[in-house]
Every structure is written in structure tokens, then in C-alpha cells.
Design a protein around this motif. Structure first.
Motif, PDB file in Angstrom:
ATOM      1  N   VAL A 195       0.827  -1.207   0.000  1.00 26.19           N
ATOM      2  CA  VAL A 195       0.000   0.000   0.000  1.00 26.19           C
ATOM      3  C   VAL A 195       0.860   1.255   0.000  1.00 26.19           C
ATOM      4  N   CYS A 196       1.850   1.276   0.873  1.00 29.16           N
ATOM      5  CA  CYS A 196       2.697   2.471   0.991  1.00 29.16           C
ATOM      6  C   CYS A 196       3.571   2.684  -0.245  1.00 29.16           C
ATOM      7  N   ARG A 197       4.036   1.597  -0.857  1.00 29.52           N
ATOM      8  CA  ARG A 197       4.791   1.726  -2.099  1.00 29.52           C
ATOM      9  C   ARG A 197       3.916   2.339  -3.197  1.00 29.52           C
ATOM     10  N   SER A 198       2.684   1.842  -3.315  1.00 32.89           N
ATOM     11  CA  SER A 198       1.797   2.377  -4.341  1.00 32.89           C
ATOM     12  C   SER A 198       1.478   3.840  -4.074  1.00 32.89           C
ATOM     13  N   TYR A 199       1.260   4.178  -2.814  1.00 38.36           N
ATOM     14  CA  TYR A 199       0.992   5.576  -2.481  1.00 38.36           C
ATOM     15  C   TYR A 199       2.206   6.442  -2.816  1.00 38.36           C
ATOM     16  N   GLY A 200       3.396   5.926  -2.501  1.00 38.35           N
ATOM     17  CA  GLY A 200       4.611   6.667  -2.817  1.00 38.35           C
ATOM     18  C   GLY A 200       4.790   6.886  -4.308  1.00 38.35           C
ATOM     19  N   VAL A 201       4.515   5.844  -5.101  1.00 41.18           N
ATOM     20  CA  VAL A 201       4.627   5.976  -6.560  1.00 41.18           C
ATOM     21  C   VAL A 201       3.606   6.997  -7.074  1.00 41.18           C
ATOM     22  N   LEU A 202       2.370   6.902  -6.606  1.00 38.87           N
ATOM     23  CA  LEU A 202       1.318   7.805  -7.074  1.00 38.87           C
ATOM     24  C   LEU A 202       1.628   9.263  -6.728  1.00 38.87           C
ATOM     25  N   THR A 203       2.243   9.501  -5.596  1.00 33.87           N
ATOM     26  CA  THR A 203       2.505  10.874  -5.168  1.00 33.87           C
ATOM     27  C   THR A 203       3.827  11.430  -5.682  1.00 33.87           C
ATOM     28  N   HIS A 204       4.609  10.590  -6.392  1.00 27.84           N
ATOM     29  CA  HIS A 204       5.895  11.075  -6.893  1.00 27.84           C
ATOM     30  C   HIS A 204       6.164  10.767  -8.371  1.00 27.84           C
ATOM     31  N   ALA A 205       5.397   9.864  -8.961  1.00 28.19           N
ATOM     32  CA  ALA A 205       5.666   9.483 -10.352  1.00 28.19           C
ATOM     33  C   ALA A 205       5.460  10.654 -11.304  1.00 28.19           C
TER      34      ALA A 205
ATOM     35  N   ALA B  57      -1.982   3.129 -13.081  1.00 31.80           N
ATOM     36  CA  ALA B  57      -2.745   4.033 -12.212  1.00 31.80           C
ATOM     37  C   ALA B  57      -3.898   3.297 -11.549  1.00 31.80           C
ATOM     38  N   ALA B  58      -4.620   2.476 -12.318  1.00 29.21           N
ATOM     39  CA  ALA B  58      -5.751   1.737 -11.764  1.00 29.21           C
ATOM     40  C   ALA B  58      -5.300   0.777 -10.671  1.00 29.21           C
ATOM     41  N   GLN B  59      -4.186   0.078 -10.903  1.00 25.45           N
ATOM     42  CA  GLN B  59      -3.694  -0.882  -9.913  1.00 25.45           C
ATOM     43  C   GLN B  59      -3.180  -0.177  -8.661  1.00 25.45           C
ATOM     44  N   ARG B  60      -2.425   0.903  -8.838  1.00 26.98           N
ATOM     45  CA  ARG B  60      -1.901   1.639  -7.683  1.00 26.98           C
ATOM     46  C   ARG B  60      -3.041   2.256  -6.867  1.00 26.98           C
ATOM     47  N   LEU B  61      -4.047   2.791  -7.555  1.00 26.37           N
ATOM     48  CA  LEU B  61      -5.199   3.363  -6.857  1.00 26.37           C
ATOM     49  C   LEU B  61      -5.984   2.288  -6.120  1.00 26.37           C
ATOM     50  N   SER B  62      -6.013   1.082  -6.686  1.00 29.26           N
ATOM     51  CA  SER B  62      -6.661  -0.037  -6.004  1.00 29.26           C
ATOM     52  C   SER B  62      -5.941  -0.341  -4.688  1.00 29.26           C
TER      53      SER B  62
END
Length: 353
Positions: free
Chosen positions: A271-281, A289-294
């Protein structure tokens, strides 16, 4: 003049995440197919016949009763550009079929976009109601009342033995298609999803991606709907779907508990990795995007991430789609440019939490 709010506003009532079981069920939808007696089905109708259907449907807007759901706007597809049509598809307000192939097609939309009535799609009328969360019976109640208003003004094509007549034989009978959009990340992670989906198809239900037939299931989002419309009453169809979805919700909750108790650290890391990617990519394609948001949605639901509202995540489901991104920026974008703008938009929205 066509109101711009339908194309510029991503968040509508059904996306607010305030309905029952909204941590798992994103939305509930009921669609009713109807045709007018004395007119060929849209695929066989002449241009003048399709225009007559449009005019007759437009007259129903003056009937008593529809005002209960607010004011409606009549949008003819010929007056919309391709991008605007795609935005309506991405918001689940019209079908891809209506956007791409309809002759003299139109849609009637109420202010909240909870009720949309497609005209001259595969059938003369497709009455659709969308509700937040697990409210399939509530959606049916509204759709049924809207249908009654139209039936009082128009003569429907109906056969005593077969029920309501429709262009596609799979809709003959009740003409009802009920569905839920459901988020099942834990069942996917615990590798139970294939067994669950196979069981669903064995009880007369269909599983598709979130844009219906032919669409891919991305972001652990699935659309579950009835397949049978003939030989069952509306109540039987709804009861079957309701019962099966209720079981799926319980299976998903159990799988989430297993992940939270037995694989807490791994789940938190994901969860935290996906949040980190979404907030910095800087670049983000739609599938990632769909998978990270999931992942982030699951983390928010389980309390791993604080202060991430469901409404914001639901809004991003629409805002990150190709057409809406281009509508938002006001220019046609290449695939690479869309990926850059998508990442920028996600960063901006999540920073506001």
C-alpha cells in the motif's frame, strides 16, 4: 446551449462513496430496455423514424413526475464532438455503442447524473439509474418509477408471452439488467478470485470489466450483472444478484482480514509503495494508475492510510481516463502526454488530502 457540467465535472452523486458497503461496492446500477410499438428497432429504423422517436421521447420531459429527480437536459449525440461522447462513456452515462454507432442518438441526464436515459441506442430507450454503494433495490425502485412515467406517455412493444420486446434476444422479457461495480483486491491477492468468478457464472450472472461487455477488468474492479431476463420476475432477478453479491462482500471481507492479520507487513509495504509511486511518479499509464489506486483504496479502507477519502479515489477513476484528461486540459494529447498529465493530476489530487 449544452451545459458544460456533464463534461467538466468528474465527481457525481454515485461516486461519493457514501452508500452502504461502499468500501467494497463502488456503485449499483439498473438499466431497463424498452422499445416503442409501431417503430422498427433502432438498427433497422430510417433517419426519419429515429427522429420521430427522439421527438416523442422529448415530449415526455414535460410529463408530471420526472421533476422528482431534478431537471433533465436533452443531449443529442450529433451535437457532441467525439471527445465529449467519450467523456460520457467514461462516466458511465452512455454506452460505447451509443457513442460510436447510434443514428439520431441522444441521452437525457438529470442534474446529479444519477438518472440517464439513452435514446436510439440498441433499443429506443435504455433507462439507467446509478446509486452509490450497494443499493441495487433502491436503484430498481427509481428506474421502475421512471419507466412508469414513460410507459404512461408512450406505447411500449410488449408481448403477452415474451414480455417486453427488445433488439437483442438476451434482453427480452423484463428488459432489466442490474449490476454492481465491486472492488475485490483481497480476493485477487489471496488467489481466490478465479474460484469466485467461476461460481458466479454458474448461477446465471455475468462478470465483466467496469465498462461492460468486452472491457477488461483493471484495478481489481469488476462488474457483476444478471444474464437472464426471460422467465424470471424483476424481483427474482434482483434477489439473485443481491444474494450473490452479499456473499462476495463477505468473502472479500474475510480475505482482507486474513491479509491484515497474516501478511500485515507485506500488505502495508504494498500500500505504501503504491501511495509513494502515485505521489511522486512523473509518468503513469492508465493500467498502472488503476492498480496503484486499487492498492491505496484498500489501504484506506483498512486504516493503513489515513485521510484518503473514497470520493477522491472514485473521482480519479474518471479523471485519469484518456478522454477526460484531454477534456480537462483542453487539448488533444498523445499517449505519452496523457501519461504525464495523468501522473501530474494524481500527484495534485492526493496532495490535497
Amino acid at each position: 446551449m449544452i451545459s458544460r457540467k456533464f463534461f467538466e465535472r468528474a465527481l457525481t452523486d454515485w461516486m461519493k462513496g457514501d452508500g452502504p458497503e461502499s468500501d467494497i461496492v463502488i456503485s449499483s446500477r439498473v438499466r431497463i430496455a424498452r422499445n416503442m410499438s409501431g417503430y422498427p428497432f433502432p438498427m433497422l429504423a430510417t433517419k426519419s423514424q429515429s427522429q420521430e422517436v427522439l421527438e416523442k421521447v422529448g415530449q415526455v420531459l414535460q410529463a408530471d413526475g420526472l421533476a422528482e429527480w431534478g431537471s433533465f437536459e436533452f443531449l443529442t449525440l450529433n451535437n457532441l464532438n467525439d471527445l465529449e461522447k467519450k467523456v460520457l462513456v467514461e462516466k458511465h452515462l452512455i454506452s460505447p455503442n451509443l457513442a460510436n454507432e447510434s443514428q439520431n442518438g441522444a441521452v437525457l441526464l438529470n442534474e446529479s447524473e444519477s438518472v440517464s436515459i439513452m435514446v436510439n441506442e440498441e433499443d429506443h430507450l435504455r433507462i439507467q439509474v446509478l446509486c452509490s454503494g450497494f443499493q441495487i433495490r433502491e436503484a430498481w425502485s427509481i428506474a421502475n418509477r421512471v419507466d412508469d412515467i414513460f410507459e404512461n406517455q408512450l406505447e411500449y412493444a410488449f408481448d403477452e408471452k415474451r414480455g417486453f420486446l427488445t433488439s437483442c434476444p438476451t434482453n427480452v422479457g423484463t428488459g432489466i439488467r442490474a449490476s454492481v461495480m465491486i472492488h475485490l483486491p483481497a480476493l485477487v491477492m489471496t488467489q481466490q478470485i478465479n474460484r469466485i468468478l467461476q461460481a458466479i457464472t454458474q448461477v446465471g450472472l455475468a462478470v465483466r470489466g467496469i465498462y461492460g461487455e468486452g472491457s477488461e477488468a483493471v484495478g481489481n474492479l469488476f462488474q457483476i450483472s444478471n444474464q437472464i431476463t426471460l422467465g424470471q420476475s424483476e424481483e427474482e432477478i434482483l434477489d439473485n444478484l443481491y444474494g450473490v453479491v452479499r456473499q462476495i462482500i463477505e468473502h472479500e471481507r474475510s480475505a482482507r482480514q486474513v491479509l491484515a492479520s497474516e501478511s500485515r507487513a507485506r500488505l502495508q509495504d504494498r500500500v505504501c509503495r503504491s501511495y509513494g509511486v502515485l505521489t511522486h511518479a512523473v509518468i503513469m499509464d492508465s493500467k498502472e494508475a488503476a492498480q496503484r489506486l486499487s492498492d491505496v483504496r484498500l489501504g484506506a479502507d483498512l486504516g493503513i492510510l489515513k485521510g484518503v477519502p473514497q470520493a477522491a479515489l472514485n473521482e480519479l477513476l474518471v479523471m485519469t481516463q484518456p478522454a477526460f484528461l484531454q477534456q480537462l486540459t483542453g487539448e488533444k494529447l498523445s499517449a505519452d502526454d496523457r501519461d504525464i498529465r495523468r501522473a501530474e493530476l494524481i500527484r495534485s489530487r492526493l496532495a490535497q488530502r
